[in-house]
Design an enzyme around this catalytic site. Sequence first.
Site, PDB file in Angstrom:
ATOM      1  CB  CYS A 162      -0.966  -0.027   1.189  1.00  0.00           C
ATOM      2  SG  CYS A 162      -0.178  -0.138   2.810  1.00  0.00           S
ATOM      3  NE  ARG A 198      -3.889   2.326   2.375  1.00  0.00           N
ATOM      4  CZ  ARG A 198      -3.928   3.121   1.306  1.00  0.00           C
ATOM      5  NH1 ARG A 198      -5.091   3.324   0.672  1.00  0.00           N
ATOM      6  NH2 ARG A 198      -2.847   3.717   0.863  1.00  0.00           N
TER       7      ARG A 198
END
Length: 433
Positions: free
Chosen positions: A391, A396
């Site tokens: 990410c 994430r």
Amino acid sequence: MMRWTQYCLFILLLPVLSACDSFWNNRLELKSVNQPAMETLVQEQNWVLVDVRDSDWYNGWPSGNDSEGGHIPGARNFDLAWMAADPGHIQNLLTSKGILPENHIVVYGRDKQDAQVLAQWLVADQGFKEERIRVFEEGFSGWLANGGEPDKLPGYQRLVTPEWLDRQIQSTPNLTVLDVSWGKGARYVVEHIPGALHVDTGSLESEPLWNIEESARLESVLLRLGITRDTPVVVYGDDMTAAARVLFVLQYAGVKDVRLLNGGLEAWTGSGFPIERGINPASPAKRFGARIPAEPDILVDTETVERNLGSDQEYLVSIRSWKEYIGATSGYQYIETAGRIPGALWGRAGSETYRMEDYLNPDNTLREFRDLEGYWTPYGIEKQDSITFYCGTGWRASLAWFAASLMSYSRVAVYDGGWMEWSRDASRPVDAG
């Protein structure tokens, strides 16, 4: 103990349902089917089967009334409590699960009443036709009592419930509970799970790239927290991506038993469990018990990503918003270049950089595994394949990595540097569009 949001479901939904005259005036009672009819509709006529129970029960944890958890094979999860969520998030959920007006739907829950509530809401609020919906009134408990063999999220025991955590706090003296956030932990001081220690994610990452600290520094932080390789750890926070990031770091270091509280602090307080104020001191440990990192294979560096560019044996999956993926934005004020690593597949994330509604339910719990697999399998990704998630700076991607590991994907890793490190070198190729 059920979550407070479920006890108060009627109150939560009153503004929604009061706007639906047909619900109140006609008192809709959707048609019911028995188990043989339900199985015929689902297995032979491809009706969508919807489980309206708590997502923890769906994943595999048993409810108070059932000897076993899980769900009827093939069922999609839509917890009743989500009916009061943001309309955009609701549509995202319904669409990804195939709960659409043009499809035929069978609904079940703990009992007939639960199923009827969702079925009536689909008709009154979402525009579904009555004739396209059936209610399996025996519910999961009846199906289980009739000898049903439930499906479960393979690694559900690492995605723990507030009830499980409460029992462990009472019975496991060496359990360490970590409350995770970036910074000094202002919220932690006024509200945290009893006995929890605060962890600043910045203590485990190094500037300017926010990659994981080098081994000696990482070991020092863990020992100050009293964490060794054999310490059982449960991680939680307000932000599931931050908690997943710390879980990833702990597993990378070599902690053998580290779990995530599904739904974070919101789930704990929503279940009615007590909170604590103040700051808990840690009891430092002397030796970690293994050479750090003990699991280096779950972390991929930039050189490895460069070497694998164009490889059809390695899947690189971008866990970023669509605008980030196509290069419309970098996603961060402190990252100048926009775009993606060439060959990266879009694994979804959320509508914006700091949202993860493609991976999280409205109550902050992890979305069902069939939703997540639906993002990856169209690319031909299978459970034995080598998959690297990335990410912006690793948070994430860590949540996607954890979800994949729960689903028995055996060769998953995180590109720690992510887009921040990749984009800092102008000589590296960039795709956009």
